[in-house]
Design a protein around this motif. Structure first.
Motif, PDB file in Angstrom:
ATOM      1  N   SER A 409     -75.688  92.637  59.233  1.00 48.59           N
ATOM      2  CA  SER A 409     -74.921  91.428  59.524  1.00 48.59           C
ATOM      3  C   SER A 409     -74.260  91.541  60.884  1.00 48.59           C
ATOM      4  CB  SER A 409     -73.850  91.221  58.442  1.00 48.59           C
ATOM      5  OG  SER A 409     -74.409  91.203  57.153  1.00 48.59           O
ATOM      6  N   LYS A 410     -73.591  90.452  61.279  1.00 44.53           N
ATOM      7  CA  LYS A 410     -72.840  90.486  62.522  1.00 44.53           C
ATOM      8  C   LYS A 410     -71.754  91.561  62.436  1.00 44.53           C
ATOM      9  CE  LYS A 410     -73.527  85.632  63.778  1.00 44.53           C
ATOM     10  NZ  LYS A 410     -72.859  84.330  64.065  1.00 44.53           N
ATOM     11  N   LEU A 411     -71.480  92.183  63.599  1.00 45.09           N
ATOM     12  CA  LEU A 411     -70.487  93.269  63.599  1.00 45.09           C
ATOM     13  C   LEU A 411     -69.123  92.792  63.138  1.00 45.09           C
ATOM     14  CD1 LEU A 411     -71.187  95.502  66.739  1.00 45.09           C
ATOM     15  CD2 LEU A 411     -71.117  96.176  64.334  1.00 45.09           C
ATOM     16  N   LYS A 412     -68.760  91.528  63.449  1.00 48.12           N
ATOM     17  CA  LYS A 412     -67.451  91.025  63.022  1.00 48.12           C
ATOM     18  C   LYS A 412     -67.332  91.061  61.505  1.00 48.12           C
ATOM     19  CE  LYS A 412     -64.234  87.135  63.346  1.00 48.12           C
ATOM     20  NZ  LYS A 412     -63.832  87.304  61.928  1.00 48.12           N
ATOM     21  N   LYS A 413     -68.378  90.715  60.824  1.00 45.60           N
ATOM     22  CA  LYS A 413     -68.357  90.729  59.357  1.00 45.60           C
ATOM     23  C   LYS A 413     -68.187  92.152  58.840  1.00 45.60           C
ATOM     24  CE  LYS A 413     -70.917  89.085  55.304  1.00 45.60           C
ATOM     25  NZ  LYS A 413     -72.132  88.371  54.827  1.00 45.60           N
ATOM     26  N   GLN A 414     -68.837  93.103  59.521  1.00 46.33           N
ATOM     27  CA  GLN A 414     -68.732  94.500  59.095  1.00 46.33           C
ATOM     28  C   GLN A 414     -67.350  95.060  59.412  1.00 46.33           C
ATOM     29  OE1 GLN A 414     -72.303  96.941  59.641  1.00 46.33           O
ATOM     30  NE2 GLN A 414     -73.378  95.146  60.517  1.00 46.33           N
ATOM     31  N   PHE A 415     -66.777  94.652  60.551  1.00 39.48           N
ATOM     32  CA  PHE A 415     -65.395  95.048  60.882  1.00 39.48           C
ATOM     33  C   PHE A 415     -64.424  94.470  59.844  1.00 39.48           C
ATOM     34  CE2 PHE A 415     -66.557  96.384  65.218  1.00 39.48           C
ATOM     35  CZ  PHE A 415     -65.647  97.422  65.417  1.00 39.48           C
ATOM     36  N   ASP A 416     -64.622  93.214  59.479  1.00 40.91           N
ATOM     37  CA  ASP A 416     -63.753  92.576  58.481  1.00 40.91           C
ATOM     38  C   ASP A 416     -63.830  93.300  57.144  1.00 40.91           C
ATOM     39  OD1 ASP A 416     -62.941  90.707  60.307  1.00 40.91           O
ATOM     40  OD2 ASP A 416     -64.296  89.122  59.604  1.00 40.91           O
ATOM     41  N   TYR A 417     -65.027  93.747  56.785  1.00 47.11           N
ATOM     42  CA  TYR A 417     -65.209  94.491  55.531  1.00 47.11           C
ATOM     43  C   TYR A 417     -64.391  95.783  55.565  1.00 47.11           C
ATOM     44  CZ  TYR A 417     -67.612  97.178  51.867  1.00 47.11           C
ATOM     45  OH  TYR A 417     -67.908  97.935  50.759  1.00 47.11           O
ATOM     46  N   ALA A 418     -64.476  96.499  56.678  1.00 47.02           N
ATOM     47  CA  ALA A 418     -63.715  97.744  56.824  1.00 47.02           C
ATOM     48  C   ALA A 418     -62.222  97.467  56.773  1.00 47.02           C
ATOM     49  CB  ALA A 418     -64.080  98.433  58.138  1.00 47.02           C
TER      50      ALA A 418
END
Length: 466
Positions: A409-418
């Motif tokens: 997915s987009k990195l923003k989505k992965q950052f939000d998950y973290a």
């Protein structure tokens, strides 16, 4: 219908469970350092095991389990009706309910000891961390389902066991960084109350009333004792005792005078004097052991369970308004009810749910508990995932909690998950890192980031602070 849970129960999500496990692990670690080993008993017991062990009020709070099948099929309802034609539900429940949810862990423990006595070495030291159930009215700090963390030793009358329980309380709350007050009394002293006021047959009524002192006040307690048949002169003797002040030594000396015939009634209580001897010995041990938490004698402390016969304990948080967070005492013949007489025991129970509320209210949970994961590998594509999988495997084998984000997915989505999971470290390892044989790791709290050789597992672990 909108889904819900019964009143007096709670759901616990991932972050709450991390905090609860912090409590359980801390308590368990202290229990083990004093030589206690863990057992488990069933959630339900035969009602014959539970009934009559907690007093009339306790029996009312037992959750009964309806017999399987057609439990009411052969019931003669007419035989359960009173003069007004109403069905006696309490009596009826004994026919249609043979089992109940456990009210505490102490009575099941006594049953366990009797049932397995030939397999045990005495003194037998055990702890249990399991849920219990009470059909109580839910309110702040009081639940219908809650966990107890019990520690008991049975087969010894030595007050070194009582001392160890105080030491365990002191150590647990020192590790949890919570200031507590330990209150101690002795049920023999309470028996002495009844004897010197001239109502030795009213000891249970007096104890049950006194146990409500903090909740309803002295005047209401005295009214309850009057309702139970005590005279004003008898109540005046008990009031004099409850108002005693001073140091532990001064309270014991004053009580010794009253129990020796110095009360208005002039009556002597040998049982009460024996209880004072036990309190004096126990506080001598406590002084010698150097307990950090304040410990005091509280002559109003009663604890309403009928099976206590000696020392009784209660622990209160000093900086948070809630009921007692630990309680317990000595029981000389609990196993005798199940056919094994003269097996004295003593124990204390940590109320995990109330301790949770205290730690939450005082903001005492350590930072980082809410994250089950230390490092998240971002998903940069199929080849990149294949590259970092051996690194993730090596870290897990060394005990590091690692996740690989499942979708590209987009990195923003992965950052939000973290961020939502409070994961402190993120690795964004793409094509450039793959060509260089490296892994990039970023500290999401401080912003610091560093690259490591894919084979430098120890270097990554050191950066993670593991």
């Amino acid at each position: 219908m909108k889904p819900s849970i019964p009143k007096g129960t709670r759901d616990f999500g991932q972050s709450e469970m991390a905090e609860r496990n912090y409590i359980f692990d801390t308590i368990k670690s202290v229990f083990k350092t004093f030589g206690y080993a863990q057992i488990d008993t069933p959630a339900m017991e035969n009602l014959s095991t539970l009934l009559g062990k907690y007093g009339e009020e306790g029996d009312k709070l037992l959750f009964r389990i309806l017999n399987s099948g057609d439990a009411f099929g052969k019931v003669d309802f007419e035989s359960y009706k009173d003069a007004d034609g109403a069905v006696n539900s309490v009596a009826l429940s004994k026919e249609v309910c043979e089992k109940g949810l456990r009210y505490d862990l102490t009575v099941p423990f006594a049953r366990f000891v009797v049932q397995h006595q030939n397999e045990l070495s005495f003194p037998f030291k055990r702890f249990q961390i399991q849920p219990v159930w009470r059909a109580d009215r839910p309110q702040k700090g009081r639940y219908r389902e809650f966990y107890q963390c019990d520690v008991d030793v049975i087969g010894s009358k030595s007050q070194i066991n009582e001392l160890e329980l105080v030491q365990i309380v002191d150590r647990v709350f020192s590790l949890l960084d919570v200031r507590v007050l330990v209150k101690i009394n002795n049920r023999k002293v309470l028996t002495g109350f009844a004897e010197i006021c001239g109502f030795p047959d009213k000891v249970v009524d007096i104890t049950v009333a006194i146990d409500k002192l903090d909740k309803i006040g002295l005047e209401a307690v005295e009214d309850e004792m009057r309702e139970k048949g005590l005279t004003d002169s008898a109540i005046a003797v008990i009031e004099q005792i409850l108002k005693l002040s001073g140091t532990t030594a001064e309270k014991i000396a004053s009580m010794r005078s009253l129990m020796s015939g110095g009360s208005p009634s002039g009556l002597v209580s040998e049982t009460g004097l024996k209880g004072l001897d036990e309190l004096e010995e126990l506080f001598g041990l406590i002084d010698a052991a150097g307990i950090a938490s304040p410990v005091e004698i509280d002559l109003s402390l009663a604890r309403g369970l009928n099976y206590y016969t000696g020392a009784i304990f209660e622990v209160k948080a000093l900086d948070f308004a809630i009921g007692s967070i630990c309680g317990g005492g000595r029981y000389d013949n609990l196993t005798g009810i199940f056919g094994l007489p003269d097996m004295s025991g003593v124990g204390i129970s940590f109320g995990a749910d109330r301790i949770y509320d205290v730690l939450q209210g005082l903001d005492k949970f350590p930072a980082g508990l809410k994250s089950a994961t230390t490092l998240l590998f971002a998903n940069m594509g199929t080849e990149e995932v294949r590259y970092i999988l051996p690194v993730a495997k090596a870290l897990r084998e060394r005990g590091v909690a690692v996740e690989v984000y499942p979708d590209s997915s987009k990195l923003k989505k992965q950052f939000d998950y973290a961020d939502r999971k409070a994961i402190p470290f993120l690795s964004i390892t793409g094509g450039n890192e793959m060509e260089a044989g490296q892994v990039n790791v970023k500290n999401l709290v401080s912003g610091e980031q560093k690259s490591f050789s894919a084979s430098d597992i120890q270097g990554i672990i050191d950066f993670l602070g593991q």
